[in-house]
Design a protein around this motif. Sequence first.
Motif, PDB file in Angstrom:
ATOM      1  N   ARG A  95       1.024  69.516  32.409  1.00  0.00           N
ATOM      2  CA  ARG A  95       2.295  68.887  32.056  1.00  0.00           C
ATOM      3  C   ARG A  95       3.195  68.764  33.281  1.00  0.00           C
ATOM      4  NH1 ARG A  95       0.498  72.777  29.326  1.00  0.00           N
ATOM      5  NH2 ARG A  95       1.790  74.365  30.283  1.00  0.00           N
ATOM      6  N   LEU A  96       3.984  67.714  33.298  1.00  0.00           N
ATOM      7  CA  LEU A  96       4.981  67.490  34.342  1.00  0.00           C
ATOM      8  C   LEU A  96       6.227  66.928  33.672  1.00  0.00           C
ATOM      9  CD1 LEU A  96       5.801  67.258  37.362  1.00  0.00           C
ATOM     10  CD2 LEU A  96       4.797  64.967  37.321  1.00  0.00           C
ATOM     11  N   THR A  97       7.393  67.515  33.982  1.00  0.00           N
ATOM     12  CA  THR A  97       8.654  67.077  33.382  1.00  0.00           C
ATOM     13  C   THR A  97       9.724  66.968  34.459  1.00  0.00           C
ATOM     14  OG1 THR A  97       8.103  68.235  31.329  1.00  0.00           O
ATOM     15  CG2 THR A  97      10.389  67.605  31.631  1.00  0.00           C
ATOM     16  N   TYR A  98      10.493  65.897  34.389  1.00  0.00           N
ATOM     17  CA  TYR A  98      11.637  65.693  35.276  1.00  0.00           C
ATOM     18  C   TYR A  98      12.847  65.410  34.391  1.00  0.00           C
ATOM     19  CZ  TYR A  98      14.948  63.158  38.175  1.00  0.00           C
ATOM     20  OH  TYR A  98      16.088  62.746  38.797  1.00  0.00           O
ATOM     21  N   SER A  99      13.956  66.084  34.664  1.00  0.00           N
ATOM     22  CA  SER A  99      15.178  65.796  33.910  1.00  0.00           C
ATOM     23  C   SER A  99      16.370  65.733  34.867  1.00  0.00           C
ATOM     24  CB  SER A  99      15.428  66.850  32.830  1.00  0.00           C
ATOM     25  OG  SER A  99      15.627  68.118  33.405  1.00  0.00           O
ATOM     26  N   TYR A 100      17.303  64.864  34.516  1.00  0.00           N
ATOM     27  CA  TYR A 100      18.517  64.707  35.308  1.00  0.00           C
ATOM     28  C   TYR A 100      19.695  64.633  34.347  1.00  0.00           C
ATOM     29  CZ  TYR A 100      21.961  62.801  38.530  1.00  0.00           C
ATOM     30  OH  TYR A 100      23.096  62.609  39.281  1.00  0.00           O
ATOM     31  N   ASN A 101      20.656  65.529  34.529  1.00  0.00           N
ATOM     32  CA  ASN A 101      21.851  65.597  33.686  1.00  0.00           C
ATOM     33  C   ASN A 101      23.084  65.690  34.580  1.00  0.00           C
ATOM     34  OD1 ASN A 101      20.579  65.867  30.966  1.00  0.00           O
ATOM     35  ND2 ASN A 101      19.652  67.620  31.978  1.00  0.00           N
ATOM     36  N   PRO A 102      23.610  64.548  35.007  1.00  0.00           N
ATOM     37  CA  PRO A 102      24.765  64.585  35.918  1.00  0.00           C
ATOM     38  C   PRO A 102      26.000  65.166  35.244  1.00  0.00           C
ATOM     39  CG  PRO A 102      24.398  62.351  35.128  1.00  0.00           C
ATOM     40  CD  PRO A 102      23.254  63.186  34.617  1.00  0.00           C
ATOM     41  N   GLY A 110      31.960  62.215  27.683  1.00  0.00           N
ATOM     42  CA  GLY A 110      30.658  62.630  27.160  1.00  0.00           C
ATOM     43  C   GLY A 110      29.704  63.016  28.280  1.00  0.00           C
ATOM     44  N   ARG A 111      28.468  63.250  27.889  1.00  0.00           N
ATOM     45  CA  ARG A 111      27.430  63.650  28.839  1.00  0.00           C
ATOM     46  C   ARG A 111      26.242  62.701  28.705  1.00  0.00           C
ATOM     47  NH1 ARG A 111      27.548  69.493  30.612  1.00  0.00           N
ATOM     48  NH2 ARG A 111      25.623  68.745  31.501  1.00  0.00           N
ATOM     49  N   VAL A 112      25.634  62.405  29.832  1.00  0.00           N
ATOM     50  CA  VAL A 112      24.463  61.541  29.873  1.00  0.00           C
ATOM     51  C   VAL A 112      23.307  62.343  30.441  1.00  0.00           C
ATOM     52  CG1 VAL A 112      23.478  59.472  30.927  1.00  0.00           C
ATOM     53  CG2 VAL A 112      25.842  59.467  30.167  1.00  0.00           C
ATOM     54  N   GLY A 113      22.123  62.116  29.921  1.00  0.00           N
ATOM     55  CA  GLY A 113      20.936  62.778  30.430  1.00  0.00           C
ATOM     56  C   GLY A 113      19.750  61.837  30.436  1.00  0.00           C
ATOM     57  N   LEU A 142      16.534  58.845  27.298  1.00  0.00           N
ATOM     58  CA  LEU A 142      17.898  58.691  27.773  1.00  0.00           C
ATOM     59  C   LEU A 142      18.793  59.152  26.631  1.00  0.00           C
ATOM     60  CD1 LEU A 142      19.905  57.647  29.920  1.00  0.00           C
ATOM     61  CD2 LEU A 142      19.774  55.426  28.791  1.00  0.00           C
ATOM     62  N   ASN A 143      19.696  60.091  26.912  1.00  0.00           N
ATOM     63  CA  ASN A 143      20.557  60.573  25.834  1.00  0.00           C
ATOM     64  C   ASN A 143      22.009  60.572  26.266  1.00  0.00           C
ATOM     65  OD1 ASN A 143      21.123  63.229  27.057  1.00  0.00           O
ATOM     66  ND2 ASN A 143      18.961  63.568  26.728  1.00  0.00           N
ATOM     67  N   TYR A 144      22.846  60.467  25.266  1.00  0.00           N
ATOM     68  CA  TYR A 144      24.298  60.493  25.469  1.00  0.00           C
ATOM     69  C   TYR A 144      24.893  61.370  24.385  1.00  0.00           C
ATOM     70  CZ  TYR A 144      29.159  59.022  25.552  1.00  0.00           C
ATOM     71  OH  TYR A 144      30.518  59.007  25.614  1.00  0.00           O
TER      72      TYR A 144
END
Length: 146
Positions: A95-102, A110-113, A142-144
């Motif tokens: 498995r490989l996962t990349y996440s970015y949550n500025p 709000g928050r974006v991810g 993509l989440n908000y």
Amino acid sequence: TDPGLFGTTSDIKLPSRIVNGNLSHNISIVKTKTSISLGVNANYSQLIGMENFYVGPNLNLGQAFLKNTMRISIGSSYNQMLTNSIKTNEVFNHRLTYSYNPKFKNQKVGRVGFNISASYLQKKKVLATATGFNEFTGNVGLNYSF
């Protein structure tokens, strides 16, 4: 007498039994924002006339970057599958996962991810009568939240 939900007053026994277990040790190194997890998992399932048992180790590594707004994780596991006490398959999962949550200065908006993950599963047959296959799964999200 009340016939019960299934129309009988006798005890109904389910035709299967499943038991799962996982033992792991996790290490978080705060200074380097690194995490390491080493473990072993087991799964036993008993169906009518068949018993399956999976067991094997797993290793996961994670690293955070950019003030914890970005994270990369990799992991692998290996399992042996025994059917009726005979080794039938070996299963590898990577498995490989990349996440970015500025982080925004104004949290009122709000928050974006964003995240992306990939998994490669390889089931190798050990016996001629067993089945083997390869499987690749990828996800993008993509989440908000507000």
